[in-house]
Enzyme design. Sequence first.
Site, PDB file in Angstrom:
ATOM      1  N   ASP A  12      80.839  45.055  36.564  1.00 60.65           N
ATOM      2  CA  ASP A  12      80.264  45.754  37.720  1.00 60.65           C
ATOM      3  C   ASP A  12      79.184  46.706  37.206  1.00 60.65           C
ATOM      4  O   ASP A  12      79.125  47.007  36.011  1.00 60.65           O
ATOM      5  CB  ASP A  12      81.350  46.535  38.479  1.00 60.65           C
ATOM      6  CG  ASP A  12      80.778  47.278  39.682  1.00 60.65           C
ATOM      7  OD1 ASP A  12      80.046  46.662  40.479  1.00 60.65           O
ATOM      8  OD2 ASP A  12      81.025  48.497  39.818  1.00 60.65           O
ATOM      9  N   SER A  13      78.377  47.191  38.135  1.00 60.42           N
ATOM     10  CA  SER A  13      77.356  48.179  37.768  1.00 60.42           C
ATOM     11  C   SER A  13      78.005  49.485  37.309  1.00 60.42           C
ATOM     12  O   SER A  13      77.337  50.352  36.763  1.00 60.42           O
ATOM     13  CB  SER A  13      76.487  48.472  38.983  1.00 60.42           C
ATOM     14  OG  SER A  13      77.301  49.040  39.995  1.00 60.42           O
ATOM     15  N   CYS A  75      80.783  42.671  41.690  1.00 61.12           N
ATOM     16  CA  CYS A  75      79.695  43.499  42.215  1.00 61.12           C
ATOM     17  C   CYS A  75      78.924  42.636  43.212  1.00 61.12           C
ATOM     18  O   CYS A  75      78.385  41.585  42.831  1.00 61.12           O
ATOM     19  CB  CYS A  75      78.804  43.911  41.047  1.00 61.12           C
ATOM     20  SG  CYS A  75      77.314  44.804  41.507  1.00 61.12           S
ATOM     21  N   GLU A 154      81.067  57.147  41.553  1.00 62.56           N
ATOM     22  CA  GLU A 154      80.844  57.246  40.100  1.00 62.56           C
ATOM     23  C   GLU A 154      81.158  58.659  39.586  1.00 62.56           C
ATOM     24  O   GLU A 154      81.453  58.842  38.420  1.00 62.56           O
ATOM     25  CB  GLU A 154      79.395  56.882  39.732  1.00 62.56           C
ATOM     26  CG  GLU A 154      79.067  55.399  39.820  1.00 62.56           C
ATOM     27  CD  GLU A 154      79.709  54.557  38.705  1.00 62.56           C
ATOM     28  OE1 GLU A 154      79.734  54.990  37.551  1.00 62.56           O
ATOM     29  OE2 GLU A 154      80.209  53.457  39.039  1.00 62.56           O
ATOM     30  N   CYS A 186      80.549  46.445  49.135  1.00 61.85           N
ATOM     31  CA  CYS A 186      80.230  46.944  47.796  1.00 61.85           C
ATOM     32  C   CYS A 186      81.559  47.317  47.167  1.00 61.85           C
ATOM     33  O   CYS A 186      82.401  47.942  47.836  1.00 61.85           O
ATOM     34  CB  CYS A 186      79.311  48.166  47.896  1.00 61.85           C
ATOM     35  SG  CYS A 186      79.186  49.115  46.364  1.00 61.85           S
ATOM     36  N   HIS A 188      82.486  49.437  45.101  1.00 68.14           N
ATOM     37  CA  HIS A 188      82.813  50.862  44.949  1.00 68.14           C
ATOM     38  C   HIS A 188      83.511  51.407  46.206  1.00 68.14           C
ATOM     39  O   HIS A 188      84.324  52.326  46.125  1.00 68.14           O
ATOM     40  CB  HIS A 188      81.535  51.693  44.740  1.00 68.14           C
ATOM     41  CG  HIS A 188      80.987  51.644  43.348  1.00 68.14           C
ATOM     42  ND1 HIS A 188      80.369  50.530  42.835  1.00 68.14           N
ATOM     43  CD2 HIS A 188      80.952  52.577  42.357  1.00 68.14           C
ATOM     44  CE1 HIS A 188      79.974  50.788  41.598  1.00 68.14           C
ATOM     45  NE2 HIS A 188      80.312  52.018  41.285  1.00 68.14           N
TER      46      HIS A 188
HETATM   47  N1  DGL Z   1      79.571  47.872  43.104  1.00 69.43           N
HETATM   48  C1  DGL Z   1      78.375  47.260  43.433  1.00 69.43           C
HETATM   49  C2  DGL Z   1      78.446  46.272  44.584  1.00 69.43           C
HETATM   50  O1  DGL Z   1      79.484  45.728  44.835  1.00 69.43           O
HETATM   51  C3  DGL Z   1      77.046  47.876  43.310  1.00 69.43           C
HETATM   52  C4  DGL Z   1      76.853  49.312  43.361  1.00 69.43           C
HETATM   53  C5  DGL Z   1      75.518  49.712  42.828  1.00 69.43           C
HETATM   54  O2  DGL Z   1      75.438  49.797  41.605  1.00 69.43           O
HETATM   55  O3  DGL Z   1      74.595  49.931  43.601  1.00 69.43           O
HETATM   56  O4  DGL Z   1      77.468  46.030  45.236  1.00 69.43           O
END
Ligand code: DGL
Length: 259
Positions: A12-13, A75, A154, A186, A188
Site C-alpha cells: 500500500d502507499s 491500495c 498516516e 481507499c 486507509h
Molecule cells: N490506501 C490507498 C487507496 O486504497 C491510497 C491512499 C493514498 O496514498 O492516497 O487508495
Amino acid sequence: MQEKYKPIGFMDSGVGGLSVMKEAIKALPQENLIHFGDSKNAPYGIKTDEEIKKLTFSAVEFLIKKQCKAIVIACNTATSVAINDLREIYKEVPIIGIEPAVKPAVELNEDGKIIVMATPVTLKKEKFNHLLEMYGSDREIIFLPCPELVELIERGVLEGEELDNYLLSKFKPYLNDKISAVVLGCTHYPFAKKAIKKIVGDAKIIDGSYGTVKQLKNILMRRDELNDSNSKGTIEIFNSLNSNDILELCNMLLSAEVE
Ligand code: DGL
C-alpha cells in the site's frame, strides 16, 4: 520451499493495506503475511500516474524478493493505475487488486444515495468509470474525494475533533439526504469507520477488503497453493519510513477495533 508455504505480500502507499491484511488474517489464519507500506511517499492519490506506477513497481519488487507466492495490491489507487502493467510483467505470481465496492453497495438495493469515498486518482480512472457503468448506472452515486483522510490515518488519528470536523465538512452537503451506503474506496478509510458511522448513522458502510481476500483465497485454492500447515501464520511489517513510530502505528492499527 514449496510454493504453498511461501508468504503472501500486501502493498500500500502507507498503512492502509493493513485493513486488507486484517481481513486475510481472519480468512486465512495459517498463511504467512508480509505488508509493505510506502508511508515515505504517501499519499499516492494526488500523484501522477507515472509516479504511482514507479512507486508501486518498486514496492512489488520488494515483495517479489521476499519470495511471495501472491501479491495483493492493497491500495485502490495503485490498483487503478498499475494493475494491468504489473500483471504484464509479473506473469508467474498472481497479482490481486482492490477496487471500490460499488457492486455490493448497489446490491443492497436500498433507497438513497450511494457515497463513494476514495482518492482523487481512483475516482477519475477508467477502471472506476467502468465499475459505475456495469453496476451503478441507475443509482445516484456521489463521488467524495478525501485525500486528507489518508494523511490523518498516516498520523494515527482514528478519532477526535480534527477527524470529526474533517468528515463533517465533507459530508455536509449530503446530510439532509437519504444515504443508503457509503463505500470506502481507499484502504486507509476503514480505520476511520467509527467516526464515519457517527456522521452517516444507519447507512451501510462497505469496503472492498472482504471481496479482495475472497478472490485471493480462490486463486490460491485453484493453484493448490493454500498453506495447509496446522499452525498460525507469521506477520511481518515493513515500511519505507523505517522508523519505530511507524512500526508502532502499524501494530496499533492491526489490533485496533474499527467497527
Ligand atoms: N490506501 C490507498 C487507496 O486504497 C491510497 C491512499 C493514498 O496514498 O492516497 O487508495
